[in-house]
Design a protein around this motif. Structure first.
Motif, PDB file in Angstrom:
ATOM      1  N   PHE A  71       1.042  -1.192   0.032  1.00  0.00           N
ATOM      2  CA  PHE A  71       0.051   0.097  -0.119  1.00  0.00           C
ATOM      3  C   PHE A  71       0.775   1.216  -0.028  1.00  0.00           C
ATOM      4  CE2 PHE A  71      -2.296   3.339   2.157  1.00  0.00           C
ATOM      5  CZ  PHE A  71      -3.462   3.541   1.490  1.00  0.00           C
ATOM      6  N   SER A  72       0.591   2.265  -0.825  1.00  0.00           N
ATOM      7  CA  SER A  72       1.491   3.368  -1.130  1.00  0.00           C
ATOM      8  C   SER A  72       0.562   4.296  -1.500  1.00  0.00           C
ATOM      9  CB  SER A  72       2.737   3.053  -2.086  1.00  0.00           C
ATOM     10  OG  SER A  72       2.390   2.844  -3.245  1.00  0.00           O
ATOM     11  N   ILE A  73       1.079   5.639  -1.570  1.00  0.00           N
ATOM     12  CA  ILE A  73       0.457   7.096  -2.209  1.00  0.00           C
ATOM     13  C   ILE A  73       1.398   7.304  -3.144  1.00  0.00           C
ATOM     14  CG2 ILE A  73      -0.432   9.105  -1.864  1.00  0.00           C
ATOM     15  CD1 ILE A  73      -2.163   7.269  -0.699  1.00  0.00           C
ATOM     16  N   PRO A  74       1.329   7.272  -4.401  1.00  0.00           N
ATOM     17  CA  PRO A  74      -0.124   6.844  -5.138  1.00  0.00           C
ATOM     18  C   PRO A  74      -0.357   5.197  -4.962  1.00  0.00           C
ATOM     19  CG  PRO A  74       1.461   7.420  -6.830  1.00  0.00           C
ATOM     20  CD  PRO A  74       2.037   7.698  -5.329  1.00  0.00           C
ATOM     21  N   PRO A  75      -1.222   4.481  -5.457  1.00  0.00           N
ATOM     22  CA  PRO A  75      -1.130   3.070  -5.205  1.00  0.00           C
ATOM     23  C   PRO A  75      -0.356   2.388  -6.184  1.00  0.00           C
ATOM     24  CG  PRO A  75      -3.509   3.977  -5.531  1.00  0.00           C
ATOM     25  CD  PRO A  75      -2.298   5.137  -5.730  1.00  0.00           C
ATOM     26  N   GLN A  76       0.641   1.314  -5.518  1.00  0.00           N
ATOM     27  CA  GLN A  76       1.332   0.580  -6.751  1.00  0.00           C
ATOM     28  C   GLN A  76       0.598  -0.569  -7.387  1.00  0.00           C
ATOM     29  OE1 GLN A  76       4.471  -0.467  -4.280  1.00  0.00           O
ATOM     30  NE2 GLN A  76       5.675   1.830  -4.246  1.00  0.00           N
ATOM     31  N   LEU A  77       0.644  -0.679  -8.440  1.00  0.00           N
ATOM     32  CA  LEU A  77      -0.164  -1.797  -9.012  1.00  0.00           C
ATOM     33  C   LEU A  77       0.693  -3.019  -9.146  1.00  0.00           C
ATOM     34  CD1 LEU A  77      -1.989  -0.023 -12.107  1.00  0.00           C
ATOM     35  CD2 LEU A  77      -2.867  -0.661  -9.918  1.00  0.00           C
ATOM     36  N   SER A  78       0.068  -4.217  -8.807  1.00  0.00           N
ATOM     37  CA  SER A  78       0.919  -5.629  -9.059  1.00  0.00           C
ATOM     38  C   SER A  78      -0.321  -6.544  -9.751  1.00  0.00           C
ATOM     39  CB  SER A  78       1.473  -6.062  -7.711  1.00  0.00           C
ATOM     40  OG  SER A  78       0.284  -6.464  -6.957  1.00  0.00           O
ATOM     41  N   LEU A  79       0.334  -7.582 -10.104  1.00  0.00           N
ATOM     42  CA  LEU A  79      -0.698  -8.658 -10.564  1.00  0.00           C
ATOM     43  C   LEU A  79      -1.658  -8.841  -9.653  1.00  0.00           C
ATOM     44  CD1 LEU A  79      -1.687 -10.815 -12.733  1.00  0.00           C
ATOM     45  CD2 LEU A  79      -0.125 -12.446 -11.841  1.00  0.00           C
ATOM     46  N   GLY A  80      -1.461  -9.074  -8.241  1.00  0.00           N
ATOM     47  CA  GLY A  80      -2.351  -9.326  -7.292  1.00  0.00           C
ATOM     48  C   GLY A  80      -3.514  -7.933  -7.207  1.00  0.00           C
ATOM     49  N   THR A  81      -3.000  -6.854  -7.197  1.00  0.00           N
ATOM     50  CA  THR A  81      -4.092  -5.800  -7.058  1.00  0.00           C
ATOM     51  C   THR A  81      -4.993  -5.734  -8.137  1.00  0.00           C
ATOM     52  OG1 THR A  81      -2.533  -4.108  -7.918  1.00  0.00           O
ATOM     53  CG2 THR A  81      -2.406  -4.555  -5.621  1.00  0.00           C
ATOM     54  N   ILE A  82      -4.294  -5.981  -9.434  1.00  0.00           N
ATOM     55  CA  ILE A  82      -5.311  -5.842 -10.631  1.00  0.00           C
ATOM     56  C   ILE A  82      -6.365  -6.795 -10.416  1.00  0.00           C
ATOM     57  CG2 ILE A  82      -5.248  -6.398 -13.078  1.00  0.00           C
ATOM     58  CD1 ILE A  82      -2.401  -5.003 -13.036  1.00  0.00           C
ATOM     59  N   VAL A  83      -5.944  -8.172 -10.028  1.00  0.00           N
ATOM     60  CA  VAL A  83      -6.864  -9.275  -9.984  1.00  0.00           C
ATOM     61  C   VAL A  83      -7.806  -8.893  -8.991  1.00  0.00           C
ATOM     62  CG1 VAL A  83      -6.995 -11.638  -9.215  1.00  0.00           C
ATOM     63  CG2 VAL A  83      -5.171 -11.301 -10.729  1.00  0.00           C
ATOM     64  N   ASN A  84      -7.376  -8.317  -8.045  1.00  0.00           N
ATOM     65  CA  ASN A  84      -8.430  -8.275  -6.772  1.00  0.00           C
ATOM     66  C   ASN A  84      -9.330  -6.924  -7.241  1.00  0.00           C
ATOM     67  OD1 ASN A  84      -8.908  -6.216  -4.239  1.00  0.00           O
ATOM     68  ND2 ASN A  84      -8.867  -8.281  -3.650  1.00  0.00           N
ATOM     69  N   ALA A  85      -8.956  -6.127  -8.150  1.00  0.00           N
ATOM     70  CA  ALA A  85      -9.754  -4.897  -8.602  1.00  0.00           C
ATOM     71  C   ALA A  85     -10.708  -5.396  -9.655  1.00  0.00           C
ATOM     72  CB  ALA A  85      -8.841  -3.850  -9.104  1.00  0.00           C
ATOM     73  N   LEU A  86     -10.739  -6.480 -10.461  1.00  0.00           N
ATOM     74  CA  LEU A  86     -11.498  -6.720 -11.556  1.00  0.00           C
ATOM     75  C   LEU A  86     -12.837  -7.068 -11.045  1.00  0.00           C
ATOM     76  CD1 LEU A  86      -9.237  -9.554 -13.300  1.00  0.00           C
ATOM     77  CD2 LEU A  86      -9.762  -6.914 -14.039  1.00  0.00           C
ATOM     78  N   PRO A  87     -13.231  -7.442  -9.842  1.00  0.00           N
ATOM     79  CA  PRO A  87     -14.584  -7.411  -9.479  1.00  0.00           C
ATOM     80  C   PRO A  87     -14.951  -6.089  -8.965  1.00  0.00           C
ATOM     81  CG  PRO A  87     -13.317  -9.114  -8.373  1.00  0.00           C
ATOM     82  CD  PRO A  87     -12.289  -8.084  -9.034  1.00  0.00           C
ATOM     83  N   ARG A  88     -14.376  -5.319  -8.964  1.00  0.00           N
ATOM     84  CA  ARG A  88     -14.855  -4.075  -8.608  1.00  0.00           C
ATOM     85  C   ARG A  88     -14.477  -2.603  -9.345  1.00  0.00           C
ATOM     86  NH1 ARG A  88     -12.217  -7.286  -4.858  1.00  0.00           N
ATOM     87  NH2 ARG A  88     -13.171  -7.845  -2.821  1.00  0.00           N
ATOM     88  N   PRO A  89     -15.015  -2.931 -10.618  1.00  0.00           N
ATOM     89  CA  PRO A  89     -14.679  -1.655 -11.405  1.00  0.00           C
ATOM     90  C   PRO A  89     -15.179  -0.342 -11.100  1.00  0.00           C
ATOM     91  CG  PRO A  89     -16.490  -3.142 -12.394  1.00  0.00           C
ATOM     92  CD  PRO A  89     -15.859  -3.753 -11.098  1.00  0.00           C
ATOM     93  N   TRP A  90     -16.070  -0.231 -10.336  1.00  0.00           N
ATOM     94  CA  TRP A  90     -16.818   0.852  -9.945  1.00  0.00           C
ATOM     95  C   TRP A  90     -15.721   1.719  -9.125  1.00  0.00           C
ATOM     96  CZ3 TRP A  90     -18.806  -3.644  -8.788  1.00  0.00           C
ATOM     97  CH2 TRP A  90     -18.847  -4.214  -7.404  1.00  0.00           C
ATOM     98  N   TRP A  91     -14.969   1.206  -8.414  1.00  0.00           N
ATOM     99  CA  TRP A  91     -13.928   1.740  -7.492  1.00  0.00           C
ATOM    100  C   TRP A  91     -12.621   2.465  -8.455  1.00  0.00           C
ATOM    101  CZ3 TRP A  91      -8.523   2.154  -6.690  1.00  0.00           C
ATOM    102  CH2 TRP A  91      -8.124   2.832  -5.555  1.00  0.00           C
ATOM    103  N   TRP A  92     -12.331   1.606  -9.314  1.00  0.00           N
ATOM    104  CA  TRP A  92     -11.152   2.077 -10.363  1.00  0.00           C
ATOM    105  C   TRP A  92     -11.881   3.433 -11.398  1.00  0.00           C
ATOM    106  CZ3 TRP A  92      -6.228   1.558  -9.803  1.00  0.00           C
ATOM    107  CH2 TRP A  92      -5.850   0.456  -8.955  1.00  0.00           C
ATOM    108  N   ILE A  93     -13.049   3.028 -11.776  1.00  0.00           N
ATOM    109  CA  ILE A  93     -13.666   4.270 -12.522  1.00  0.00           C
ATOM    110  C   ILE A  93     -13.583   5.505 -11.790  1.00  0.00           C
ATOM    111  CG2 ILE A  93     -15.916   5.097 -13.399  1.00  0.00           C
ATOM    112  CD1 ILE A  93     -16.523   2.079 -14.166  1.00  0.00           C
ATOM    113  N   ASP A  94     -14.105   5.390 -10.403  1.00  0.00           N
ATOM    114  CA  ASP A  94     -13.827   6.645  -9.587  1.00  0.00           C
ATOM    115  C   ASP A  94     -12.781   7.130  -9.426  1.00  0.00           C
ATOM    116  OD1 ASP A  94     -16.764   6.833  -9.206  1.00  0.00           O
ATOM    117  OD2 ASP A  94     -16.758   5.687  -7.248  1.00  0.00           O
ATOM    118  N   PHE A  95     -11.782   6.267  -9.160  1.00  0.00           N
ATOM    119  CA  PHE A  95     -10.306   6.839  -8.998  1.00  0.00           C
ATOM    120  C   PHE A  95      -9.849   7.199 -10.260  1.00  0.00           C
ATOM    121  CE2 PHE A  95      -5.772   5.761  -8.697  1.00  0.00           C
ATOM    122  CZ  PHE A  95      -5.433   6.326  -7.754  1.00  0.00           C
ATOM    123  N   LEU A  96      -9.935   6.736 -11.343  1.00  0.00           N
ATOM    124  CA  LEU A  96      -9.205   7.373 -12.747  1.00  0.00           C
ATOM    125  C   LEU A  96     -10.143   8.346 -13.212  1.00  0.00           C
ATOM    126  CD1 LEU A  96      -8.697   3.910 -14.084  1.00  0.00           C
ATOM    127  CD2 LEU A  96      -6.889   5.461 -13.257  1.00  0.00           C
TER     128      LEU A  96
END
Length: 429
Positions: free
Chosen positions: A210-235
């Motif tokens: 966990f960092s600011i800004p968030p660091q992406l890894s394979l694990g974080t991407i896989v975890n984010a796939l079921p949560r597209p709304w969070w990434w849409i808001d973030f981006l």
């Protein structure tokens, strides 16, 4: 014998009243949340693991947080019978101003990472409810924007209030400048935080990268796939960064260690006291001796807190400290408490044992992650209803009627001396 008959279709229709379907997904999931734990479950489902764990986690083995929550579970209420409490008054005067409820929103950092509305949602919901909102030095919304969000809300019988939480930085002028800005914006109370000379070991954050800004890894991407709304808001919203600090790169621990100063002392408190024109509260007090010294130095209040278990693991339990601290300094300063509050009954018990006010942190963030501003409104609504119901069941109509006799703290963790350690354990209350 029971006489049987064929079902009457008209009677069946009366019994089979289907619940109306709410097509608004956010409203539907929030209305299904009956407790703060329910909001936590929704938040975990909707938020990427790293952001959720930053909120949910604590330091090292997370014992301090677990013990604080257990302490609130280990209470016994003593209600008075035949004392009607139809109209319950939950309002309180705190630090020179009103609050419609005996709790406010605690300072939390990186808040827009949890959900993009961040501090704006918290400040707006607090203002609408007539309770104080505390902005963190590590907030992701500026002092001025938080004040504007408060003023945008229709001011009810109890207006919204803003408090500012201040860390002492290595560069003292940064801290002084923030205090001056908060005073100029009309924040009425400064919460001087003293339990963070260095960062605690928040192991969930380390494991999640966990960092600011968030660091992406394979694990974080896989975890984010079921949560597209969070990434849409973030981006699709403004860049996530600290509103009051210019340095934003690194893990949470690295950021804190780079910014905070382990040489913080009573001399710093004296300087801030001279600088700040309003009420000053010291947050992070964890023993009676420090409480007495601070009151002798003229602070307006203290917050018994171990930083939500996020700094020193195995720290004292603030709720357990409360009765003794109130006995020693409660007549001379405002004593408040945080850490572990997850139910309105926790707040009622704290007030009964002498606290003048309480602060919620994670409970607010669970609501934010579950549904943005509407989720924070739901957090406050849940806690309000629990407070009112608990007071009615105790037979009290106002917070002033709550007394220590209404609560017994049941004891699990009993201090032992070397001589007593070999003795047979005794059940205590």
């Amino acid at each position: 014998m029971v006489t049987r008959q064929l079902p009457n279709p008209a009677e069946l229709l009366e019994l089979m009243q289907f619940k109306k379907i709410d097509l608004n997904g956010k409203r539907r999931r929030l209305s299904s949340a009956l407790t703060i734990d329910d909001l936590r479950t929704i938040a975990q489902r909707r938020t990427p693991k790293a952001a959720f764990d930053y909120t949910d986690g604590a330091a090292e083995g997370e014992l301090s947080l677990a013990r604080a929550r257990q302490a609130f579970r280990d209470i016994e209420f003593h209600p008075d019978i035949l004392r009607p409490a139809v109209d319950v008054d939950t309002s309180v005067e705190i630090l020179g101003g009103p609050s419609a409820l005996p709790f406010g929103i605690a300072p939390t950092g990186f808040t827009r990472l949890m959900q993009t509305e961040g501090e704006i949602a918290g400040a707006g919901a607090a203002a609408a409810a007539g309770i104080p909102f505390t902005l963190s030095t590590l907030g992701t919304t500026s002092i001025e924007d938080v004040k504007a969000a408060t003023l945008r809300e229709p001011q009810g019988a109890v207006p919204g209030r803003n408090w500012f939480q201040l860390y002492v930085m290595r560069d003292r002028e940064i801290s002084y400048g923030l205090a001056r800005r908060a005073a100029a914006a009309g924040f009425d109370t400064l919460m001087f935080t003293v339990d963070t000379p260095v960062a605690g070991a928040r192991l969930r954050d380390k494991r999640n990268g966990f960092s600011i800004p968030p660091q992406l890894s394979l694990g974080t991407i896989v975890n984010a796939l079921p949560r597209p709304w969070w990434w849409i808001d973030f981006l699709t919203t403004p860049k996530l960064e600290f509103a009051s600090l210019s340095t934003t790169g690194g893990t949470v621990g690295e950021l804190l260690d780079a910014a905070m100063d382990p040489t913080i002392s009573y001399d710093d408190l004296a300087i801030i006291r001279e600088l700040w024109p309003g009420k000053i509260v010291v947050k992070g007090v964890q023993n009676v001796t420090d409480s007495k010294r601070l009151v002798d130095l003229g602070v307006d209040g203290i917050v018994l807190s171990n930083h939500g278990g996020r700094q020193l693991d195995r720290a004292p339990i603030p709720f357990h400290l409360l009765p003794e601290v109130v006995r020693e300094v409660g007549r001379d300063a405002t004593v408040m408490v945080d850490t572990g509050i997850m139910n309105g009954a926790d707040i009622v018990a704290s007030i009964a044992l002498g606290a003048k006010f309480t602060l919620i942190g994670r409970a607010y963030l669970y609501g934010l992650m579950a549904g943005g501003r509407a989720g924070v409104d739901r957090t406050i609504e849940i806690l309000r209803s629990e407070i009112v119901r608990t007071m009615r069941l105790l037979g009290v109509s106002s917070l002033a009627e709550l007394e220590p006799r209404h609560v017994t703290q049941l004891t699990r963790l009993v201090p032992v001396s070397p001589a007593a350690s070999a003795a047979k354990p005794v059940a205590t209350r």
